[in-house]
Design a protein around this motif. Structure first.
Motif, PDB file in Angstrom:
ATOM      1  N   ILE A 199      15.264  35.926  18.748  1.00  0.00           N
ATOM      2  CA  ILE A 199      14.090  36.072  17.870  1.00  0.00           C
ATOM      3  C   ILE A 199      12.847  36.367  18.702  1.00  0.00           C
ATOM      4  O   ILE A 199      12.057  37.267  18.382  1.00  0.00           O
ATOM      5  N   MET A 200      12.676  35.625  19.778  1.00  0.00           N
ATOM      6  CA  MET A 200      11.522  35.827  20.650  1.00  0.00           C
ATOM      7  C   MET A 200      11.571  37.191  21.328  1.00  0.00           C
ATOM      8  O   MET A 200      10.542  37.858  21.480  1.00  0.00           O
ATOM      9  N   LYS A 201      12.746  37.589  21.738  1.00  0.00           N
ATOM     10  CA  LYS A 201      12.909  38.883  22.399  1.00  0.00           C
ATOM     11  C   LYS A 201      12.458  40.017  21.498  1.00  0.00           C
ATOM     12  O   LYS A 201      11.849  41.003  21.951  1.00  0.00           O
ATOM     13  N   ALA A 202      12.723  39.876  20.201  1.00  0.00           N
ATOM     14  CA  ALA A 202      12.361  40.917  19.239  1.00  0.00           C
ATOM     15  C   ALA A 202      10.902  40.839  18.810  1.00  0.00           C
ATOM     16  O   ALA A 202      10.304  41.868  18.473  1.00  0.00           O
ATOM     17  N   ASN A 203      10.314  39.632  18.827  1.00  0.00           N
ATOM     18  CA  ASN A 203       8.981  39.457  18.258  1.00  0.00           C
ATOM     19  C   ASN A 203       7.895  39.069  19.264  1.00  0.00           C
ATOM     20  O   ASN A 203       6.750  39.507  19.124  1.00  0.00           O
ATOM     21  N   LEU A 204       8.244  38.232  20.233  1.00  0.00           N
ATOM     22  CA  LEU A 204       7.270  37.778  21.231  1.00  0.00           C
ATOM     23  C   LEU A 204       7.912  37.831  22.612  1.00  0.00           C
ATOM     24  O   LEU A 204       8.224  36.804  23.214  1.00  0.00           O
ATOM     25  N   PRO A 205       8.128  39.021  23.151  1.00  0.00           N
ATOM     26  CA  PRO A 205       8.881  39.152  24.411  1.00  0.00           C
ATOM     27  C   PRO A 205       8.225  38.496  25.617  1.00  0.00           C
ATOM     28  O   PRO A 205       8.905  38.229  26.612  1.00  0.00           O
ATOM     29  N   ARG A 206       6.928  38.225  25.556  1.00  0.00           N
ATOM     30  CA  ARG A 206       6.245  37.617  26.705  1.00  0.00           C
ATOM     31  C   ARG A 206       6.156  36.097  26.614  1.00  0.00           C
ATOM     32  O   ARG A 206       5.731  35.436  27.554  1.00  0.00           O
ATOM     33  N   THR A 207       6.542  35.551  25.484  1.00  0.00           N
ATOM     34  CA  THR A 207       6.446  34.109  25.281  1.00  0.00           C
ATOM     35  C   THR A 207       7.533  33.365  26.054  1.00  0.00           C
ATOM     36  O   THR A 207       8.667  33.821  26.151  1.00  0.00           O
ATOM     37  N   VAL A 208       7.159  32.216  26.598  1.00  0.00           N
ATOM     38  CA  VAL A 208       8.069  31.370  27.363  1.00  0.00           C
ATOM     39  C   VAL A 208       8.645  30.294  26.451  1.00  0.00           C
ATOM     40  O   VAL A 208       7.918  29.667  25.670  1.00  0.00           O
ATOM     41  N   LEU A 209       9.943  30.071  26.542  1.00  0.00           N
ATOM     42  CA  LEU A 209      10.605  28.991  25.817  1.00  0.00           C
ATOM     43  C   LEU A 209      11.060  27.943  26.814  1.00  0.00           C
ATOM     44  O   LEU A 209      11.828  28.243  27.729  1.00  0.00           O
ATOM     45  N   GLN A 210      10.584  26.719  26.632  1.00  0.00           N
ATOM     46  CA  GLN A 210      11.048  25.630  27.489  1.00  0.00           C
ATOM     47  C   GLN A 210      11.867  24.646  26.662  1.00  0.00           C
ATOM     48  O   GLN A 210      11.393  24.116  25.660  1.00  0.00           O
ATOM     49  N   ILE A 211      13.096  24.414  27.086  1.00  0.00           N
ATOM     50  CA  ILE A 211      13.958  23.389  26.486  1.00  0.00           C
ATOM     51  C   ILE A 211      13.970  22.197  27.430  1.00  0.00           C
ATOM     52  O   ILE A 211      14.235  22.338  28.623  1.00  0.00           O
ATOM     53  N   LYS A 212      13.685  21.018  26.884  1.00  0.00           N
ATOM     54  CA  LYS A 212      13.562  19.829  27.734  1.00  0.00           C
ATOM     55  C   LYS A 212      14.455  18.703  27.227  1.00  0.00           C
ATOM     56  O   LYS A 212      14.069  17.914  26.368  1.00  0.00           O
ATOM     57  N   PRO A 213      15.672  18.588  27.748  1.00  0.00           N
ATOM     58  CA  PRO A 213      16.521  17.440  27.409  1.00  0.00           C
ATOM     59  C   PRO A 213      15.938  16.141  27.965  1.00  0.00           C
ATOM     60  O   PRO A 213      15.345  16.126  29.049  1.00  0.00           O
ATOM     61  N   SER A 214      16.125  15.062  27.227  1.00  0.00           N
ATOM     62  CA  SER A 214      15.682  13.750  27.678  1.00  0.00           C
ATOM     63  C   SER A 214      16.624  13.224  28.759  1.00  0.00           C
ATOM     64  O   SER A 214      17.842  13.380  28.662  1.00  0.00           O
ATOM     65  N   PHE A 215      16.042  12.577  29.782  1.00  0.00           N
ATOM     66  CA  PHE A 215      16.817  12.117  30.937  1.00  0.00           C
ATOM     67  C   PHE A 215      16.238  10.774  31.376  1.00  0.00           C
ATOM     68  O   PHE A 215      15.287  10.721  32.146  1.00  0.00           O
ATOM     69  N   ASP A 216      16.778   9.686  30.858  1.00  0.00           N
ATOM     70  CA  ASP A 216      16.171   8.372  31.052  1.00  0.00           C
ATOM     71  C   ASP A 216      16.953   7.452  31.975  1.00  0.00           C
ATOM     72  O   ASP A 216      16.678   6.250  32.053  1.00  0.00           O
ATOM     73  N   GLY A 217      17.929   7.996  32.670  1.00  0.00           N
ATOM     74  CA  GLY A 217      18.691   7.186  33.611  1.00  0.00           C
ATOM     75  C   GLY A 217      19.883   7.970  34.117  1.00  0.00           C
ATOM     76  O   GLY A 217      20.162   9.071  33.644  1.00  0.00           O
ATOM     77  N   VAL A 218      20.565   7.429  35.074  1.00  0.00           N
ATOM     78  CA  VAL A 218      21.739   8.076  35.647  1.00  0.00           C
ATOM     79  C   VAL A 218      22.992   7.396  35.100  1.00  0.00           C
ATOM     80  O   VAL A 218      23.147   6.175  35.184  1.00  0.00           O
ATOM     81  N   GLY A 219      23.874   8.198  34.514  1.00  0.00           N
ATOM     82  CA  GLY A 219      25.145   7.675  34.026  1.00  0.00           C
ATOM     83  C   GLY A 219      24.985   6.648  32.920  1.00  0.00           C
ATOM     84  O   GLY A 219      24.336   6.884  31.900  1.00  0.00           O
ATOM     85  N   GLU A 220      25.547   5.466  33.146  1.00  0.00           N
ATOM     86  CA  GLU A 220      25.556   4.428  32.119  1.00  0.00           C
ATOM     87  C   GLU A 220      24.159   3.933  31.768  1.00  0.00           C
ATOM     88  O   GLU A 220      23.920   3.499  30.640  1.00  0.00           O
ATOM     89  N   MET A 221      23.212   4.014  32.722  1.00  0.00           N
ATOM     90  CA  MET A 221      21.849   3.588  32.403  1.00  0.00           C
ATOM     91  C   MET A 221      21.242   4.490  31.332  1.00  0.00           C
ATOM     92  O   MET A 221      20.606   4.013  30.384  1.00  0.00           O
ATOM     93  N   HIS A 222      21.441   5.792  31.466  1.00  0.00           N
ATOM     94  CA  HIS A 222      20.941   6.724  30.443  1.00  0.00           C
ATOM     95  C   HIS A 222      21.535   6.382  29.086  1.00  0.00           C
ATOM     96  O   HIS A 222      20.814   6.301  28.080  1.00  0.00           O
ATOM     97  N   ASP A 223      22.831   6.161  29.038  1.00  0.00           N
ATOM     98  CA  ASP A 223      23.493   5.841  27.776  1.00  0.00           C
ATOM     99  C   ASP A 223      22.960   4.538  27.189  1.00  0.00           C
ATOM    100  O   ASP A 223      22.788   4.416  25.966  1.00  0.00           O
TER     101      ASP A 223
END
Length: 387
Positions: free
Chosen positions: A133-157
């Motif tokens: 959609i962005m490629k067709a309409n806003l080719p210069r716009t940046v999309l940032q996807i940010k997964p949550s990361f609150d710990g390593v392994g079992e701590m995150h869970d």
């Protein structure tokens, strides 16, 4: 940022400063945050949205429909930064269509989408649809996807409240890296909410994030927010522990700064200043620099309530889009909006909310000098020695 954009932003900043003084109306915000849904599969220890809607599923009724969202975006007009919030945005079946409407009417330069990384296939499929959609309409716009990361392994869970969440996070990160090979405007980041549950493990979390080799890695403190229904919960880290954690984040960000370019480099310079500011606010319990909530930034919840920020939420609501025939500017320039701004200007609230703090830094000449100082070559070299 070119000369024309720089001059335009300078004019906006001047108007924001005058608006805070009451000389003029604030004009158009630069950051528009929209919580597209309160649905969430996580069971986070720092947020109670999931529990409220588990007990009272009828409260999910009334979230803005796609035609209503279109009316809202059309009324708002062009903005710079479109920040999506939730709940988990990818739980909306029509999420790509929502972003398509944002591209059509808001025309943002940056689109930021967080995720709890639990619906891996849906998140990857929707992200690719959005990129097309962005490629067709806003080719210069940046999309940032940010997964949550609150710990390593079992701590995150444990912090996120869902067994197997960390494994899904790793799958999502790998899938997004594959998409990056096809789409140059996709930026991948990770975000850590620093709470009393993980503050003592920040060094381990940072080291793991570094091994994952994503484009950016950020943090903000766990806060009591009206939108999260956690106002009475003890979730924030002790100030001394938070200062130690932010020292680690500063060291990490600064060690990478000289290898960054363009918007990513500038953003990281802002983060270095933000981490010091956040610590000062937590320790001093006051607005260390003036807050421009409800002037530079606006937040709309899933039901159309317009807030100056997600911390104050409905306690300082400016109005509801449905009640005002989706006329954003009627709400933005209303007496209720001025009451909310006066509350903030009087210093009756204080918080280190990240996206608002970045705008506050932008409007602070003293803090901007510090941001620019981090962009100088000798500054990067000095920081390399501390990594």
């Amino acid at each position: 940022m070119g000369i024309k954009q720089t001059l335009n932003m300078s004019a906006k900043i001047m108007r924001f400063r005058l608006a805070r003084l009451g000389v003029c109306k604030p004009g158009k915000p630069i950051n528009f945050t929209f919580s597209v849904t309160n649905k969430c599969q996580s069971r986070c220890r720092s947020c109670n949205i999931w529990d409220l809607y588990r007990q009272y599923p009828e409260k999910l009724e009334g979230e803005l429909s796609l035609p209503e969202i279109e009316r809202m975006f059309r009324s708002v007009g062009e903005i710079y930064f479109f920040n999506v919030s939730g709940g988990c945005p990818f739980l909306r079946r029509d999420f790509p269509e929502i972003v398509e409407l944002a591209c059509k009417y808001l025309k943002p330069s940056v689109i930021h989408i967080p995720t709890n990384a639990l619906a891996v296939e849906k998140a990857l499929a929707d992200t690719e649809k959005i990129l097309e959609i962005m490629k067709a309409n806003l080719p210069r716009t940046v999309l940032q996807i940010k997964p949550s990361f609150d710990g390593v392994g079992e701590m995150h869970d444990a912090v996120r409240g869902v067994p197997g969440n960390f494994a899904k996070l790793l799958r999502l990160v790998q899938g997004l890296k594959e998409l990056q090979k096809k789409y140059g405007k996709l930026h991948l980041g990770l975000g850590t909410v620093v709470s009393r549950f993980n503050v003592k493990s920040i060094k381990e979390i940072i080291d793991c994030a570094d091994r994952l080799d994503v484009g950016s890695y950020i943090s903000e403190i766990a806060e009591n927010r009206d939108e999260m229904f956690n106002l009475d919960d003890s979730i924030a880290p002790a100030p001394a522990d938070y200062r130690t954690a932010m020292a680690e984040f500063k060291k990490y960000v600064a060690s990478k700064l000289e290898f960054k370019k363009g918007l990513t480099r500038l953003t990281d310079a802002f983060r270095l200043v933000y981490y010091d500011l956040a610590v000062d606010i937590v320790e001093q319990k006051r607005q260390v620099i003036p807050c421009y909530g409800g002037i530079t930034n606006v937040h709309v919840d899933p039901y159309g309530n317009v807030w100056p920020c997600c911390i104050l939420g409905n306690a300082q609501s400016m109005g509801n889009m449905k009640d005002n025939e989706f006329r954003f500017w009627k709400i933005w320039n209303s007496d209720r909006a001025e009451t909310a701004r006066a509350f903030i200007k009087a210093g009756k609230c204080q918080c280190p909310l990240a996206n608002q703090s970045y705008a506050n830094i932008l409007c602070s000449p003293r803090k901007m000098v510090r941001v620019l100082s981090y962009l100088l070559p000798f500054k990067a070299l000095r920081w390399r020695g501390t990594s």
